[in-house]
Design a protein around this motif. Structure first.
Motif, PDB file in Angstrom:
ATOM      1  N   HIS A  85       0.803  -1.217   0.000  1.00 55.15           N
ATOM      2  CA  HIS A  85       0.000   0.000   0.000  1.00 55.15           C
ATOM      3  C   HIS A  85       0.839   1.272   0.000  1.00 55.15           C
ATOM      4  O   HIS A  85       0.476   2.262  -0.643  1.00 55.15           O
ATOM      5  N   PHE A  86       1.938   1.265   0.758  1.00 58.02           N
ATOM      6  CA  PHE A  86       2.752   2.476   0.875  1.00 58.02           C
ATOM      7  C   PHE A  86       4.127   2.081   1.396  1.00 58.02           C
ATOM      8  O   PHE A  86       4.285   1.771   2.564  1.00 58.02           O
ATOM      9  N   TRP A  91       9.953   5.704  -2.592  1.00 58.10           N
ATOM     10  CA  TRP A  91       9.583   7.095  -2.808  1.00 58.10           C
ATOM     11  C   TRP A  91      10.259   7.724  -4.030  1.00 58.10           C
ATOM     12  O   TRP A  91       9.621   8.379  -4.845  1.00 58.10           O
ATOM     13  N   TRP A  94       8.757   7.181  -7.624  1.00 60.72           N
ATOM     14  CA  TRP A  94       7.392   7.598  -7.947  1.00 60.72           C
ATOM     15  C   TRP A  94       7.349   8.975  -8.586  1.00 60.72           C
ATOM     16  O   TRP A  94       8.162   9.847  -8.287  1.00 60.72           O
ATOM     17  N   GLU A  95       6.354   9.174  -9.422  1.00 61.40           N
ATOM     18  CA  GLU A  95       6.055  10.488  -9.991  1.00 61.40           C
ATOM     19  C   GLU A  95       5.407  11.349  -8.908  1.00 61.40           C
ATOM     20  O   GLU A  95       4.881  10.830  -7.916  1.00 61.40           O
ATOM     21  N   LYS A  97       2.612  12.919  -8.841  1.00 63.41           N
ATOM     22  CA  LYS A  97       1.184  12.618  -8.655  1.00 63.41           C
ATOM     23  C   LYS A  97       0.987  11.443  -7.689  1.00 63.41           C
ATOM     24  O   LYS A  97       0.119  11.481  -6.820  1.00 63.41           O
ATOM     25  N   LYS A  98       1.802  10.406  -7.826  1.00 57.11           N
ATOM     26  CA  LYS A  98       1.687   9.244  -6.940  1.00 57.11           C
ATOM     27  C   LYS A  98       2.127   9.605  -5.522  1.00 57.11           C
ATOM     28  O   LYS A  98       1.514   9.172  -4.553  1.00 57.11           O
ATOM     29  N   LYS A  99       3.183  10.392  -5.391  1.00 49.06           N
ATOM     30  CA  LYS A  99       3.643  10.827  -4.074  1.00 49.06           C
ATOM     31  C   LYS A  99       2.534  11.599  -3.358  1.00 49.06           C
ATOM     32  O   LYS A  99       2.257  11.371  -2.177  1.00 49.06           O
ATOM     33  N   ASP A 100       1.900  12.514  -4.091  1.00 50.76           N
ATOM     34  CA  ASP A 100       0.805  13.306  -3.534  1.00 50.76           C
ATOM     35  C   ASP A 100      -0.332  12.394  -3.091  1.00 50.76           C
ATOM     36  O   ASP A 100      -0.896  12.557  -2.004  1.00 50.76           O
ATOM     37  N   HIS A 101      -0.653  11.424  -3.936  1.00 52.31           N
ATOM     38  CA  HIS A 101      -1.737  10.484  -3.616  1.00 52.31           C
ATOM     39  C   HIS A 101      -1.406   9.672  -2.360  1.00 52.31           C
ATOM     40  O   HIS A 101      -2.273   9.465  -1.495  1.00 52.31           O
ATOM     41  N   LYS A 102      -0.173   9.220  -2.245  1.00 54.66           N
ATOM     42  CA  LYS A 102       0.222   8.421  -1.076  1.00 54.66           C
ATOM     43  C   LYS A 102       0.167   9.246   0.208  1.00 54.66           C
ATOM     44  O   LYS A 102      -0.265   8.754   1.253  1.00 54.66           O
ATOM     45  N   GLU A 105      -3.446   9.563   1.097  1.00 58.73           N
ATOM     46  CA  GLU A 105      -3.907   8.324   1.734  1.00 58.73           C
ATOM     47  C   GLU A 105      -3.427   8.235   3.179  1.00 58.73           C
ATOM     48  O   GLU A 105      -4.167   7.792   4.056  1.00 58.73           O
TER      49      GLU A 105
END
Length: 147
Positions: A85-86, A91, A94-95, A97-102, A105
């Motif tokens: 999940h994380f 880290w 990741w792009e 956008k994915k960092k922001d999403h994680k 979350e």
């Protein structure tokens, strides 16, 4: 009949002690890229180390009871799921956008009380309300710096 069942269970328990799940250990600072970019202060680093990194990085610090099956299997499963999940050790791959999403979350899971999991807090203690607020505040700030 009861003795046969008890003996069989004892044999299975003993046999389980000889087969260990792989440990989640890595050399070096596996959270360096994550911490360099998100810049947690000392208080947040402590919260992350005490409540997050064991299940959400490539290096787990195992308690003594992690050597006893079936607990060792349960812990291995929790770590595997947590990393799915994380995994802060990924880290740098990741792009934005994915960092922001994680991070989003992370905020949601902590706010809703889902993280750290109750099976973890049962043995390690839960985060204080102040720790929860500190962690959420830091994650929100870290998200703004990503954009």
């Amino acid at each position: 009949m009861f003795r046969k069942i008890a003996l069989a269970l004892l044999i299975v328990f003993i046999a389980m002690q000889f087969y260990r799940p792989d440990k989640n250990t890595a050399e070096g600072d596996v959270v360096a890229a994550f911490e360099a970019e998100t810049m947690p202060n000392a208080a947040v680093k402590t919260i992350l180390r005490q409540n997050c990194y064991d299940c959400h990085s490539n290096n787990t610090i195992y308690p003594w009871y992690a050597e006893v099956a079936p607990i060792s299997y349960m812990i291995a499963n929790h770590v595997e799921e947590g990393k799915e999940h994380f995994n802060v050790s990924d880290w740098s791959q990741w792009e934005v956008k994915k960092k922001d999403h994680k991070l989003d979350e992370l905020i949601e899971e902590v706010e809703e009380g889902h993280m750290p999991e109750s099976s973890y807090t049962w043995l390690h203690g839960s985060m204080s309300e102040a720790d929860v607020e500190t962690l959420i505040s830091w994650a929100k700030e870290a998200r703004t710096k990503l954009k």
